[in-house]
Design an enzyme around this catalytic site. Sequence first.
Site, short mmCIF file in Angstrom:
data_model
loop_
_atom_site.label_atom_id
_atom_site.label_comp_id
_atom_site.label_asym_id
_atom_site.label_seq_id
_atom_site.Cartn_x
_atom_site.Cartn_y
_atom_site.Cartn_z
N THR A 157 0.84 -1.20 0.00
CA THR A 157 0.00 0.00 0.00
C THR A 157 0.88 1.25 0.00
OG1 THR A 157 -1.72 -1.17 1.22
CG2 THR A 157 -1.80 1.22 1.27
N ARG A 269 -38.36 -1.56 4.54
CA ARG A 269 -38.82 -2.59 3.61
C ARG A 269 -40.06 -3.30 4.16
NH1 ARG A 269 -38.69 -4.39 -1.70
NH2 ARG A 269 -38.84 -6.67 -1.76
N GLY A 339 -31.72 -8.94 1.08
CA GLY A 339 -32.16 -9.78 -0.03
C GLY A 339 -31.43 -9.42 -1.32
N GLU A 363 -2.38 -8.10 8.14
CA GLU A 363 -1.64 -8.09 9.41
C GLU A 363 -1.59 -9.47 10.05
OE1 GLU A 363 -2.12 -5.36 8.23
OE2 GLU A 363 -0.99 -3.80 9.22
N THR A 365 -2.98 -13.65 9.00
CA THR A 365 -4.27 -14.33 8.86
C THR A 365 -4.84 -14.69 10.23
OG1 THR A 365 -3.34 -16.57 8.76
CG2 THR A 365 -3.48 -15.34 6.69
#
Length: 386
Positions: A157, A269, A339, A363, A365
Amino acid sequence: MDFELNDEQRLFRRTLREFVDKEIVPVASEWERTGRYPTEIVERFRQLGLFGMTVPEEYGGLALDRVSFALVFEEIARGWMGVAGVLGSHSLACWMIARHGTEEQRAAYLPDLATGARRTGIALTEPAAGTDLQGIQTRAVRDGDHYVINGTKTWITNARHADPMPVLVKTSVTEPAHRGMSMILVEAGTPGYTVSRDLPKLGYKGTETCEIVLEDVRVPVSRLLGGVEGRGMQQALSALELGRVNIAARAVGISQCAYDAALNYSRERHAFGRPIADFQAVQLKLADMATDIQAARLLTYWAATRSESGAVTSEAAMAKYFASEVALRATMEAMRIHGGYGYSQEFVIERLYRDAPLMAIGEGTNDVQRMVIARSLISGDAKVGW
């Protein structure tokens, strides 16, 4: 025992939250889809002083307490986890230079790193060495008052913006391998240092992740971090402990965003004539998510607080492991509550679902975290309970 933020931390969080809600949330999904680099957001990081989070005040940094450090990553990840990576690697490298660097190195780099005039990262991983850092092949051979570095680093990075880039190398071939490992600060523009390609990713977009090639890179001996060979593995691991607090906090931010979206959607919803929040199956999912997230947050803040007093090997591992697993569960459950809409790029859930897996990998697993925790318990270095 105090489970509350202090007044300064609450004010800091409010400032962060307002910034994220106003300047990151509205653009995150579109900029991620189009691959746009978040230049304006990075500039605001600079204006807020966030590049100086782990830089001591005498070099112009904020020197944040560790809970405030965690709050930065939680809040930014709640808006867009990808851009948190710009600060993540930078803050670890700054901390490493501040803690392990010589006075000359601190004076040369930290003031500009604190303001964001310079940025940095950390180059550890190689194509054939990730979890097994002792297996790295990048070599630095002494040639007079320089080192000559050859090797390849990957998943880096800030690769294009780092100046300097701390690079983990082997300065000697010895057993055990860690005794021959060192960290060297490679400045931008050094001949032979090349960003060879960008790595395509499932998520974690918004910041570049690259492969770096070092071919006969000549670096002055004065840029050996700390001035003594053979301490690179120790320096890298100490930074990764802080990095695990960072990752845990990002995981909490992802989870919080997923929960907030799921809760709001369940209220809006309707199905079979009523909000789906009325259905027990949805309520149970929300209850599980809320409980997990709050537990992950408290574990993360606990690890952050403990890190103020020194090594936090097991605490940071516990926080990173648990919080990242919570992020995986929370994003999946949020998608189920949404959904079909949860699978759509028109909603934030699919981005969160793609970002969460990196928290279980970065960093170290989670299988490695479990091993770290277990070894600390067996050795007596850590315990459960008071």
